[in-house]
Each structure stands twice: as structure tokens, then as C-alpha cells.
Design a protein around this motif. Structure first.
Motif, PDB file in Angstrom:
ATOM      1  N   LYS A  40     -19.739  28.117  -5.078  1.00 15.10           N
ATOM      2  CA  LYS A  40     -19.626  28.210  -3.607  1.00 15.10           C
ATOM      3  C   LYS A  40     -18.028  28.858  -3.321  1.00 15.10           C
ATOM      4  CE  LYS A  40     -19.478  25.161   0.455  1.00 15.10           C
ATOM      5  NZ  LYS A  40     -19.393  23.891   1.081  1.00 15.10           N
ATOM      6  N   GLN A  43     -17.826  32.369  -1.445  1.00 15.89           N
ATOM      7  CA  GLN A  43     -17.063  32.492  -0.166  1.00 15.89           C
ATOM      8  C   GLN A  43     -15.966  33.617  -0.204  1.00 15.89           C
ATOM      9  OE1 GLN A  43     -15.596  28.638   0.305  1.00 15.89           O
ATOM     10  NE2 GLN A  43     -17.065  27.948   1.587  1.00 15.89           N
ATOM     11  N   GLU A  80     -17.744  36.821   0.102  1.00 16.82           N
ATOM     12  CA  GLU A  80     -18.088  37.112   1.402  1.00 16.82           C
ATOM     13  C   GLU A  80     -16.977  37.754   2.115  1.00 16.82           C
ATOM     14  OE1 GLU A  80     -19.846  33.726   2.553  1.00 16.82           O
ATOM     15  OE2 GLU A  80     -21.596  33.904   1.687  1.00 16.82           O
ATOM     16  N   THR A  81     -15.645  37.034   2.015  1.00 17.12           N
ATOM     17  CA  THR A  81     -14.426  37.498   2.728  1.00 17.12           C
ATOM     18  C   THR A  81     -14.070  39.000   2.108  1.00 17.12           C
ATOM     19  OG1 THR A  81     -13.504  35.312   2.694  1.00 17.12           O
ATOM     20  CG2 THR A  81     -12.018  37.120   2.909  1.00 17.12           C
TER      21      THR A  81
END
Length: 89
Positions: free
Chosen positions: A29, A33, A36-37
Motif C-alpha cells: 500500500k 501511494q 501514485e504521488t
């Protein structure tokens, strides 16, 4: 044969295998993240050496209490479902 999750009923603690699953889930996870950033920064024109260094150096907690609570809830639901199936048969 599927892995049957074991939680010590007295202490409420998961066995070592399930703790490993929780830790791996949280790590995946955190990596998602971060990716995605990075994708957002690239799409929005914020790509610079400083931004990349900040994203790469950001210490992401491996396991948060929210992650543990979510996975424990999933494990408990799965356990109840498994017991119900056993009782129905």
C-alpha cells in the motif's frame, strides 16, 4: 489447502504468518501511494530533482494502526464466513 488464519482468542493476537501478511499488505500500500504521488507530480509538471528527492526520501510508515485494523476486520469477517460455511455443511 487455503491458509486458515489463527487469532489467539485470549490475547486477540494474530499468528506470525498473519502478521507477515499485514506487514506485506501495508508495504504494498505504501509503495502504491508513492507511485501514485510520483505519477501525479509527472502529470502536473512538478518534476524536478528536489521533488523527486523528497518523494524518494519520504519515510512512509510500513504499518499504520488503520492498516492493521482494516486487515484484522477482513480476517474476522473471513473467519466468520468460514465458520458459517462449515456449520451449513
Amino acid at each position: 489447502m487455503p491458509h486458515i488464519r489463527k487469532i489467539d482468542r485470549k490475547s486477540g493476537q494474530m499468528d506470525a504468518r498473519d502478521r507477515l501478511i499485514v506487514a506485506l499488505y501495508a508495504q504494498l500500500k505504501a509503495e502504491r501511494q508513492t507511485r501514485e504521488t510520483l505519477e501525479w507530480v509527472i502529470r502536473n509538471g512538478g518534476l524536478s530533482k528536489d521533488v523527486l528527492e523528497a518523494i524518494a526520501a519520504d519515510p512512509v510508515p510500513v504499518v499504520t494502526s488503520d492498516d492493521v485494523a482494516s486487515v484484522e476486520k477482513i480476517i474476522a469477517l473471513d473467519e466468520r464466513r468460514r465458520r458459517k460455511l462449515q456449520n451449513d455443511n
